[in-house]
Design an enzyme around this catalytic site. Structure first.
Site, PDB file in Angstrom:
ATOM      1  N   CYS A 160      58.429  64.448  45.871  1.00 59.26           N
ATOM      2  CA  CYS A 160      59.546  63.845  45.121  1.00 59.26           C
ATOM      3  C   CYS A 160      58.976  62.593  44.468  1.00 59.26           C
ATOM      4  O   CYS A 160      59.187  61.481  44.945  1.00 59.26           O
ATOM      5  CB  CYS A 160      60.697  63.478  46.056  1.00 59.26           C
ATOM      6  N   ALA A 161      58.222  62.772  43.388  1.00 58.30           N
ATOM      7  CA  ALA A 161      57.265  61.749  42.951  1.00 58.30           C
ATOM      8  C   ALA A 161      57.803  60.637  42.046  1.00 58.30           C
ATOM      9  O   ALA A 161      57.193  59.583  41.947  1.00 58.30           O
ATOM     10  CB  ALA A 161      56.079  62.418  42.262  1.00 58.30           C
ATOM     11  N   GLU A 182      58.850  66.491  40.514  1.00 55.26           N
ATOM     12  CA  GLU A 182      60.144  65.786  40.435  1.00 55.26           C
ATOM     13  C   GLU A 182      61.177  66.726  39.840  1.00 55.26           C
ATOM     14  O   GLU A 182      61.047  67.151  38.702  1.00 55.26           O
ATOM     15  CB  GLU A 182      60.013  64.519  39.580  1.00 55.26           C
ATOM     16  N   GLY A 214      55.297  55.351  41.281  1.00 61.80           N
ATOM     17  CA  GLY A 214      54.515  54.262  41.876  1.00 61.80           C
ATOM     18  C   GLY A 214      53.596  54.721  42.998  1.00 61.80           C
ATOM     19  O   GLY A 214      52.436  54.304  43.080  1.00 61.80           O
ATOM     20  N   LYS A 215      54.104  55.615  43.849  1.00 62.53           N
ATOM     21  CA  LYS A 215      53.281  56.076  44.978  1.00 62.53           C
ATOM     22  C   LYS A 215      52.172  57.018  44.489  1.00 62.53           C
ATOM     23  O   LYS A 215      51.070  57.022  45.029  1.00 62.53           O
ATOM     24  CB  LYS A 215      54.154  56.734  46.048  1.00 62.53           C
ATOM     25  N   CYS A 225      63.874  54.792  51.432  1.00 61.43           N
ATOM     26  CA  CYS A 225      64.116  53.352  51.262  1.00 61.43           C
ATOM     27  C   CYS A 225      65.516  52.995  51.731  1.00 61.43           C
ATOM     28  O   CYS A 225      66.229  52.231  51.102  1.00 61.43           O
ATOM     29  CB  CYS A 225      63.855  52.909  49.827  1.00 61.43           C
ATOM     30  N   PRO A 263      59.753  57.397  40.596  1.00 66.86           N
ATOM     31  CA  PRO A 263      59.251  57.096  39.251  1.00 66.86           C
ATOM     32  C   PRO A 263      57.730  57.109  39.112  1.00 66.86           C
ATOM     33  O   PRO A 263      57.215  56.935  38.027  1.00 66.86           O
ATOM     34  CB  PRO A 263      59.809  55.695  38.990  1.00 66.86           C
ATOM     35  N   ASP A 305      58.592  61.505  49.799  1.00 67.91           N
ATOM     36  CA  ASP A 305      59.343  60.266  49.612  1.00 67.91           C
ATOM     37  C   ASP A 305      60.738  60.713  49.175  1.00 67.91           C
ATOM     38  O   ASP A 305      61.030  60.799  47.990  1.00 67.91           O
ATOM     39  CB  ASP A 305      58.646  59.388  48.561  1.00 67.91           C
TER      40      ASP A 305
END
Length: 331
Positions: free
Chosen positions: A136-137, A159, A141-142, A262, A139, A208
């Site tokens: 689930c990539a 995504e 950043g990871k 998060c 936006p 994520d």
């Protein structure tokens, strides 16, 4: 005077419906800790931002500028699994380093992010040549951080959401140079199906997961949307469980997986991981307490979690998180 105005403006935007919902849930789950966490989450003026350097652009003088402005390296040498190529700067005081605009054909020098979102990447310990899936990539950043750490054999960034997928593509174009971009596959698949499409294909998987994003939900300007989100919140743990099941199918035996969110919500964090551990006999937890110890100066963790999981709590001066992560291995 101006600062007070800004403060008032930001305070006004807090969505009371969401705050009341969190108040009920988190005062039970976190006890006394919730008060100090709530103070940070509801005060954007004390939020901090980290600066992740882009090794593919290597701008001259950026590191000395950051040092002059009171930044220091976020991860010092004692962190196990820390690649020397990953450089991230943070400072104790709130405030944001100026962002860079997207320019076609020009790489950005750095990425601004919540420093806690690098912990799942460090825990994943990607090595050169490994096949990696970021399920689930967006936006992105990871994904960018993973590429600062190592050169995967194949790197699959997925995504499902159309808008977020476009954002992900743009992020990758802004940070990753041409020859390396050819190693990256960007797809818009339903993450729940990837395990069946690519069984036992990857060495490392990052999940994520979509979650109730505590920071942004608190500032929902649309009350109806916020109320809807809160009613749909109960369904998230089921989606997260399905994404994890899919990720496990996609993982090679011996491969490892990091799950992150998060949110502070136990239902979306340890409950989901416990359900996976109880229902998948080929999955074992991986101890990440050494990593936690090594970064404990920069991050505040909830005490009493198990050795395979961490929950970063935002506190004044270390306003990172919320960020939950857990590491699992497939036998």
């Amino acid at each position: 005077m101006l600062e007070n105005k800004t403060k008032g403006k930001l305070q006004k935007q807090i969505c009371q419906v969401v705050l009341e919902h969190f108040e009920k849930q988190y005062s039970v789950e976190l006890g006394d800790t919730w008060t100090s966490v709530r103070d940070v989450l509801t005060s954007p003026l004390c939020w901090q931002y980290a600066v992740l350097l882009n090794k593919f652009s290597q701008p001259s003088g950026l590191e000395s500028t950051l040092l002059q402005r009171g930044y220091h390296p976020a991860f010092q040498g004692s962190v196990p699994c820390l690649p020397t190529s990953l450089k991230c700067y943070i400072r104790r005081t709130p405030g944001k380093f100026p962002a860079q605009k997207h320019q076609a054909g020009k790489l950005k020098d750095y990425y601004l992010l919540n420093a806690a979102s690098l912990l799942p990447v460090l825990a994943l310990e990607v090595k050169d040549g490994e096949d990696v899936l970021d399920l689930c990539a967006a936006p992105g950043g990871k994904s960018v951080a993973i590429l600062q750490c190592a050169y995967p054999g194949q790197f699959h960034c997925n995504e499902y959401d159309e808008l977020r997928s476009r954002w992900l593509k743009k992020t990758i174009e802004s940070f990753i140079p041409d020859p390396l971009i050819n190693l990256i596959t960007v797809s818009k698949l339903d993450g729940r199906q990837i395990g069946d499409l690519k069984p036992e294909f990857y060495d490392k998987v990052l999940v994520d997961a979509p979650c109730s994003n505590d920071r942004s939900w608190l500032f929902s300007s649309d009350i109806q949307q916020a109320t809807l989100r809160l009613t749909q919140r109960k369904e998230l743990s089921s989606l997260q469980f399905q994404l994890l099941r899919s990720a496990i199918k996609a993982l090679r035996p011996g491969g490892s997986l990091v799950y992150s969110t998060c949110t502070l919500s136990k239902a979306e964090n340890s409950d989901v991981i416990n359900l996976i551990l109880n229902s998948c006999s080929n999955i074992v937890p991986v101890d990440i307490s050494e990593m936690a110890k090594a970064v404990s100066q920069e991050f505040t963790f909830l005490s009493g979690t198990q050795q395979h999981e961490l929950l970063v709590l935002p506190e004044k001066g270390t306003a990172w998180g919320p960020m939950y992560l857990a590491k699992l291995k497939k036998m």
